[in-house]
Design a protein around this motif. Structure first.
Motif, PDB file in Angstrom:
ATOM      1  N   SER A 128      14.745 -13.921 -36.882  1.00 11.87           N
ATOM      2  CA  SER A 128      13.806 -14.958 -36.492  1.00 11.87           C
ATOM      3  C   SER A 128      14.760 -16.337 -35.960  1.00 11.87           C
ATOM      4  N   PRO A 129      14.063 -17.045 -35.000  1.00 13.70           N
ATOM      5  CA  PRO A 129      14.893 -18.198 -34.798  1.00 13.70           C
ATOM      6  C   PRO A 129      14.782 -19.132 -35.630  1.00 13.70           C
ATOM      7  N   SER A 130      13.921 -19.227 -36.499  1.00 11.46           N
ATOM      8  CA  SER A 130      13.528 -20.212 -37.753  1.00 11.46           C
ATOM      9  C   SER A 130      14.502 -19.725 -38.663  1.00 11.46           C
ATOM     10  N   TYR A 131      14.804 -18.302 -39.130  1.00 16.54           N
ATOM     11  CA  TYR A 131      15.754 -17.991 -40.198  1.00 16.54           C
ATOM     12  C   TYR A 131      17.080 -18.403 -39.519  1.00 16.54           C
ATOM     13  N   SER A 135      17.970 -20.928 -37.764  1.00 13.70           N
ATOM     14  CA  SER A 135      18.043 -22.528 -38.079  1.00 13.70           C
ATOM     15  C   SER A 135      18.197 -22.587 -39.272  1.00 13.70           C
ATOM     16  N   ARG A 136      17.760 -22.012 -40.270  1.00 10.98           N
ATOM     17  CA  ARG A 136      17.864 -22.429 -41.621  1.00 10.98           C
ATOM     18  C   ARG A 136      19.258 -21.794 -42.159  1.00 10.98           C
ATOM     19  N   ILE A 137      19.823 -21.123 -41.403  1.00 12.21           N
ATOM     20  CA  ILE A 137      21.389 -20.682 -41.726  1.00 12.21           C
ATOM     21  C   ILE A 137      22.243 -21.647 -41.229  1.00 12.21           C
ATOM     22  N   GLU A 138      21.943 -22.147 -39.986  1.00  8.45           N
ATOM     23  CA  GLU A 138      22.892 -22.978 -39.563  1.00  8.45           C
ATOM     24  C   GLU A 138      22.680 -24.451 -40.177  1.00  8.45           C
ATOM     25  N   GLN A 139      21.676 -24.565 -40.825  1.00 12.89           N
ATOM     26  CA  GLN A 139      21.294 -25.904 -41.611  1.00 12.89           C
ATOM     27  C   GLN A 139      21.962 -25.712 -43.008  1.00 12.89           C
ATOM     28  N   ASN A 140      22.662 -24.669 -43.353  1.00  8.38           N
ATOM     29  CA  ASN A 140      23.029 -24.372 -44.482  1.00  8.38           C
ATOM     30  C   ASN A 140      21.936 -24.362 -45.769  1.00  8.38           C
ATOM     31  N   LYS A 141      20.842 -23.807 -45.270  1.00 14.01           N
ATOM     32  CA  LYS A 141      19.850 -23.660 -46.077  1.00 14.01           C
ATOM     33  C   LYS A 141      19.635 -22.341 -47.021  1.00 14.01           C
ATOM     34  N   VAL A 142      20.498 -21.368 -45.836  1.00 16.67           N
ATOM     35  CA  VAL A 142      20.301 -19.886 -46.393  1.00 16.67           C
ATOM     36  C   VAL A 142      21.818 -19.282 -46.204  1.00 16.67           C
ATOM     37  N   VAL A 143      22.149 -18.500 -46.978  1.00 13.34           N
ATOM     38  CA  VAL A 143      23.415 -17.788 -46.987  1.00 13.34           C
ATOM     39  C   VAL A 143      23.231 -16.347 -46.976  1.00 13.34           C
ATOM     40  N   PRO A 144      23.143 -15.970 -45.651  1.00 10.32           N
ATOM     41  CA  PRO A 144      23.013 -14.281 -45.577  1.00 10.32           C
ATOM     42  C   PRO A 144      24.298 -13.464 -45.928  1.00 10.32           C
ATOM     43  N   GLY A 145      23.772 -12.109 -46.043  1.00 11.61           N
ATOM     44  CA  GLY A 145      24.978 -11.354 -46.227  1.00 11.61           C
ATOM     45  C   GLY A 145      26.151 -10.990 -45.121  1.00 11.61           C
ATOM     46  N   GLU A 146      27.027 -10.429 -45.497  1.00  9.09           N
ATOM     47  CA  GLU A 146      28.260 -10.255 -44.829  1.00  9.09           C
ATOM     48  C   GLU A 146      27.900  -9.362 -43.447  1.00  9.09           C
ATOM     49  N   GLU A 147      26.953  -8.315 -43.548  1.00 10.91           N
ATOM     50  CA  GLU A 147      26.484  -7.500 -42.349  1.00 10.91           C
ATOM     51  C   GLU A 147      25.801  -8.541 -41.509  1.00 10.91           C
ATOM     52  N   PHE A 148      24.998  -9.490 -41.938  1.00 11.61           N
ATOM     53  CA  PHE A 148      24.251 -10.436 -40.978  1.00 11.61           C
ATOM     54  C   PHE A 148      25.222 -11.173 -40.268  1.00 11.61           C
ATOM     55  N   TYR A 149      26.296 -12.010 -41.210  1.00 17.52           N
ATOM     56  CA  TYR A 149      27.196 -12.574 -40.158  1.00 17.52           C
ATOM     57  C   TYR A 149      27.957 -11.790 -39.278  1.00 17.52           C
ATOM     58  N   ASN A 150      28.282 -10.350 -39.515  1.00 18.27           N
ATOM     59  CA  ASN A 150      28.855  -9.817 -38.377  1.00 18.27           C
ATOM     60  C   ASN A 150      28.175  -9.457 -37.160  1.00 18.27           C
ATOM     61  N   LEU A 151      26.717  -9.240 -37.310  1.00 16.34           N
ATOM     62  CA  LEU A 151      25.887  -9.087 -36.212  1.00 16.34           C
ATOM     63  C   LEU A 151      25.876 -10.600 -35.396  1.00 16.34           C
ATOM     64  N   LEU A 152      25.772 -11.608 -36.182  1.00 16.41           N
ATOM     65  CA  LEU A 152      25.726 -12.814 -35.515  1.00 16.41           C
ATOM     66  C   LEU A 152      27.190 -13.024 -34.444  1.00 16.41           C
ATOM     67  N   GLU A 153      28.383 -12.750 -35.445  1.00 18.98           N
ATOM     68  CA  GLU A 153      29.694 -13.128 -34.952  1.00 18.98           C
ATOM     69  C   GLU A 153      30.021 -12.156 -33.789  1.00 18.98           C
ATOM     70  N   THR A 154      29.296 -10.962 -33.821  1.00 17.20           N
ATOM     71  CA  THR A 154      29.621 -10.145 -32.498  1.00 17.20           C
ATOM     72  C   THR A 154      29.029 -10.528 -31.298  1.00 17.20           C
ATOM     73  N   LYS A 155      27.739 -10.894 -31.443  1.00 20.68           N
ATOM     74  CA  LYS A 155      26.873 -11.551 -30.369  1.00 20.68           C
ATOM     75  C   LYS A 155      27.397 -12.713 -29.798  1.00 20.68           C
ATOM     76  N   LEU A 156      27.894 -13.421 -30.741  1.00 18.17           N
ATOM     77  CA  LEU A 156      28.665 -14.611 -30.222  1.00 18.17           C
ATOM     78  C   LEU A 156      30.224 -14.444 -29.791  1.00 18.17           C
ATOM     79  N   GLY A 157      30.695 -13.229 -29.744  1.00 20.25           N
ATOM     80  CA  GLY A 157      31.935 -12.727 -29.327  1.00 20.25           C
ATOM     81  C   GLY A 157      32.966 -13.428 -30.432  1.00 20.25           C
ATOM     82  N   ILE A 158      32.944 -13.643 -31.468  1.00 18.19           N
ATOM     83  CA  ILE A 158      33.862 -13.942 -32.264  1.00 18.19           C
ATOM     84  C   ILE A 158      34.609 -12.831 -32.819  1.00 18.19           C
TER      85      ILE A 158
END
Length: 119
Positions: free
Chosen positions: A29-32, A34-57
């Motif tokens: 969700s966009p709210s989740y 947002s919480r990640i970007e504000q350092n309120k939540v630290v997701p797992g590695e798989e989640f980072y991989n999904l975001l980084e792939t979508k961002l082309g990182i």
């Protein structure tokens, strides 16, 4: 909770001109996000991989990441010690600027550019 990747994801999302909704689509969700970007939540590695792939990182090889990190660490140690070798290390970092921008240590590199500009 703190993870420097959260700041990196936020910065890359803004660079690409994506809204929270666009990056979150199909991942969370966009709210989740947002919480990640504000350092309120630290997701797992798989989640980072999904975001980084979508961002082309795409990160560098581990050995190269370690080399860049060592240069940055060296710079800050010399900076605070007011060591005369500081310009030599700064030159090496500046020569690796393109690699630094694609590195996991990008936020630390931004800090270097701030310190270097006041040097």
């Amino acid at each position: 909770m703190n993870d420097i990747r959260n700041l990196f994801i936020h910065q890359k999302r803004l660079e690409k001109g994506l809204s929270l909704e666009e990056l979150a689509d199909g991942i969370c969700s966009p709210s989740y996000l947002s919480r990640i970007e504000q350092n309120k939540v630290v997701p797992g590695e798989e989640f980072y991989n999904l975001l980084e792939t979508k961002l082309g990182i795409h990160y560098l090889e581990d050995q190269e990441e370690e080399r860049l990190n060592a240069m940055l660490d060296s710079y800050f140690k010399l900076y605070f010690a007011e060591d005369p070798d500081l310009p030599l290390v700064a030159k090496k970092i500046n020569n690796s600027a393109d690699q630094m921008k694609g590195s996991r240590h990008f936020i630390k590199y931004l800090l270097f550019t701030h310190f270097f500009s006041s040097f």
